[in-house]
Enzyme design. Sequence first.
Site, short mmCIF file in Angstrom:
data_model
loop_
_atom_site.label_atom_id
_atom_site.label_comp_id
_atom_site.label_asym_id
_atom_site.label_seq_id
_atom_site.Cartn_x
_atom_site.Cartn_y
_atom_site.Cartn_z
N TYR A 141 0.84 -1.21 0.00
CA TYR A 141 0.00 0.00 0.00
C TYR A 141 0.88 1.26 0.00
O TYR A 141 0.71 2.15 -0.84
CB TYR A 141 -0.94 0.03 1.21
CG TYR A 141 -1.46 1.41 1.49
CD1 TYR A 141 -2.41 1.99 0.65
CD2 TYR A 141 -0.96 2.19 2.54
CE1 TYR A 141 -2.86 3.29 0.86
CE2 TYR A 141 -1.39 3.48 2.76
CZ TYR A 141 -2.34 4.03 1.92
OH TYR A 141 -2.76 5.32 2.12
N1 LIG Z 1 -7.01 7.11 6.07
C1 LIG Z 1 -5.69 7.18 6.25
O1 LIG Z 1 -5.18 6.79 7.30
C2 LIG Z 1 -4.81 7.78 5.18
C3 LIG Z 1 -3.51 8.17 5.51
C4 LIG Z 1 -2.70 8.71 4.52
C5 LIG Z 1 -3.18 8.84 3.22
N2 LIG Z 1 -4.44 8.44 2.93
C6 LIG Z 1 -4.90 8.58 1.55
O2 LIG Z 1 -6.06 9.40 1.53
C7 LIG Z 1 -6.93 8.99 0.48
C8 LIG Z 1 -8.34 8.81 1.00
O3 LIG Z 1 -8.32 7.84 2.03
P1 LIG Z 1 -9.58 7.54 2.94
O4 LIG Z 1 -9.10 7.22 4.30
O5 LIG Z 1 -10.60 8.61 2.75
O6 LIG Z 1 -10.08 6.17 2.28
P2 LIG Z 1 -11.57 5.78 1.81
O7 LIG Z 1 -11.54 4.33 1.47
O8 LIG Z 1 -12.55 6.23 2.81
O9 LIG Z 1 -11.76 6.65 0.50
C9 LIG Z 1 -11.29 6.29 -0.76
C10 LIG Z 1 -12.40 6.58 -1.73
O10 LIG Z 1 -11.94 6.33 -3.05
C11 LIG Z 1 -12.96 5.61 -3.76
N3 LIG Z 1 -12.26 4.87 -4.81
C12 LIG Z 1 -11.30 3.91 -4.66
N4 LIG Z 1 -10.88 3.49 -5.86
C13 LIG Z 1 -11.58 4.19 -6.80
C14 LIG Z 1 -11.56 4.22 -8.22
N5 LIG Z 1 -10.76 3.42 -8.93
N6 LIG Z 1 -12.39 5.08 -8.85
C15 LIG Z 1 -13.22 5.89 -8.15
N7 LIG Z 1 -13.27 5.90 -6.81
C16 LIG Z 1 -12.46 5.06 -6.14
C17 LIG Z 1 -13.64 4.76 -2.71
O11 LIG Z 1 -14.95 4.35 -3.06
C18 LIG Z 1 -13.64 5.70 -1.51
O12 LIG Z 1 -14.78 6.51 -1.47
C19 LIG Z 1 -6.33 7.71 -0.10
O13 LIG Z 1 -5.64 8.04 -1.29
C20 LIG Z 1 -5.36 7.25 0.96
O14 LIG Z 1 -4.28 6.53 0.41
C21 LIG Z 1 -5.28 7.93 3.87
#
Ligand SMILES: NC(=O)c1ccc[n+]([C@@H]2O[C@H](COP(=O)([O-])OP(=O)(O)OC[C@H]3O[C@@H](n4cnc5c(N)ncnc54)[C@H](O)[C@@H]3O)[C@@H](O)[C@H]2O)c1
Length: 330
Positions: A141
């Site tokens: 990841y």
């Molecule tokens: N939550 C954490 O701890 C964290 C930490 C650092 C970075 N991030 C990054 O932040 C971003 C958002 O994370 P989050 O916690 O909100 O996760 P999340 O799973 O809640 O949100 C991700 C969203 O992307 C959508 N999605 C995934 N693949 C897709 C695709 N191919 N086409 C269209 N939509 C798609 C999902 O349906 C979801 O709504 C991510 O890129 C993640 O890597 C998250």
Amino acid sequence: MKILISGGAGYIGSTVASACLDAGITPVILDSLVTGRREFTEGRPFYQGDIADGPLVDRVFAEHPEIEAVVHCAALIVVPDSVGDPLGYYRANVAKSLDFVGHLIRNGCQKMIFSSSGSIYLPGEDFSVDEDSGIAPQSPYARTKAVCEGMFADIAATQPIRILSLRYFNPIGADPRMRTGLQLRRPSHALGKLIEAHEEGVPFRITGTDWPTRDGSGIRDYVHVWDLATAHVAALRRFEAALGGARSSVINLGTGTGTTVTELVTAFNSVVDTPVAVVGTGPRPGDVAGAFTRSGRAGRLLGWEPQFGIVEGIRDSLRWAEIRDRLLAP
Ligand SMILES: NC(=O)c1ccc[n+]([C@@H]2O[C@H](COP(=O)([O-])OP(=O)(O)OC[C@H]3O[C@@H](n4cnc5c(N)ncnc54)[C@H](O)[C@@H]3O)[C@@H](O)[C@H]2O)c1
């Protein structure tokens, strides 16, 4: 200003959308709902579909030609799943992001903010990192995030798009107005497991007690998701300054304070009536000791400082856990 948020039905993207709305910026949402929630898109222009779907992205831009910038949050994010399914994770996070940025360039979009992660760093001895620290992702990841950053830097170097990667540390909490929060009933991160243990009256398992931290438990930089969201508003408003003349750049978003899992439990128990007991167990696949940011770059370039501490993050997570089931269909 109008912007497009990929993954805008997810935890962070939906909160960014709320912060944008509060700041007078109109968000358009593109989300496949693979993990996102339709409820989080209510009242917001929403396209259900995949970021790699070129004709769909073309339609979004044809119907919203004023879109000035994209916040690219869409990704799969579960570390142990990425260990078990690296092909699926590279396809979802890297291959689809490559397609997506191509669709954005074709549609004349010149600014993108990318959701990257503090988990890509190789932490030094005191676990603090800044944007110049070494990169050593410890899970598929995390590596997808590092690969995307490198790929975007190469693309921005010669193509008509500039890309700012925001490296989030460990988001907790929910929108303080409770419009959105974590969509999962049973989130797998430490605070989620802690809330679950509290609800069920069972001990909380500290996964990993032999890390070389001050108390052996993992260390994290817990940043309130609303603070993360307002940082995106600042980055949209100050995009040029944030890049400092470069075609691509990176900024850490964290509080600057490292909190161990044991300290998180202490903070949690100071907020709840019935304290949670703990037991120590081994680490989960892909787990790391962790890191916190020591960088002042976000303050300098975005004029952003986190407004909330860990106790507010815990309180808002608990408030959200209480109302979540009423707001989201089962
Ligand atoms: N939550 C954490 O701890 C964290 C930490 C650092 C970075 N991030 C990054 O932040 C971003 C958002 O994370 P989050 O916690 O909100 O996760 P999340 O799973 O809640 O949100 C991700 C969203 O992307 C959508 N999605 C995934 N693949 C897709 C695709 N191919 N086409 C269209 N939509 C798609 C999902 O349906 C979801 O709504 C991510 O890129 C993640 O890597 C998250």
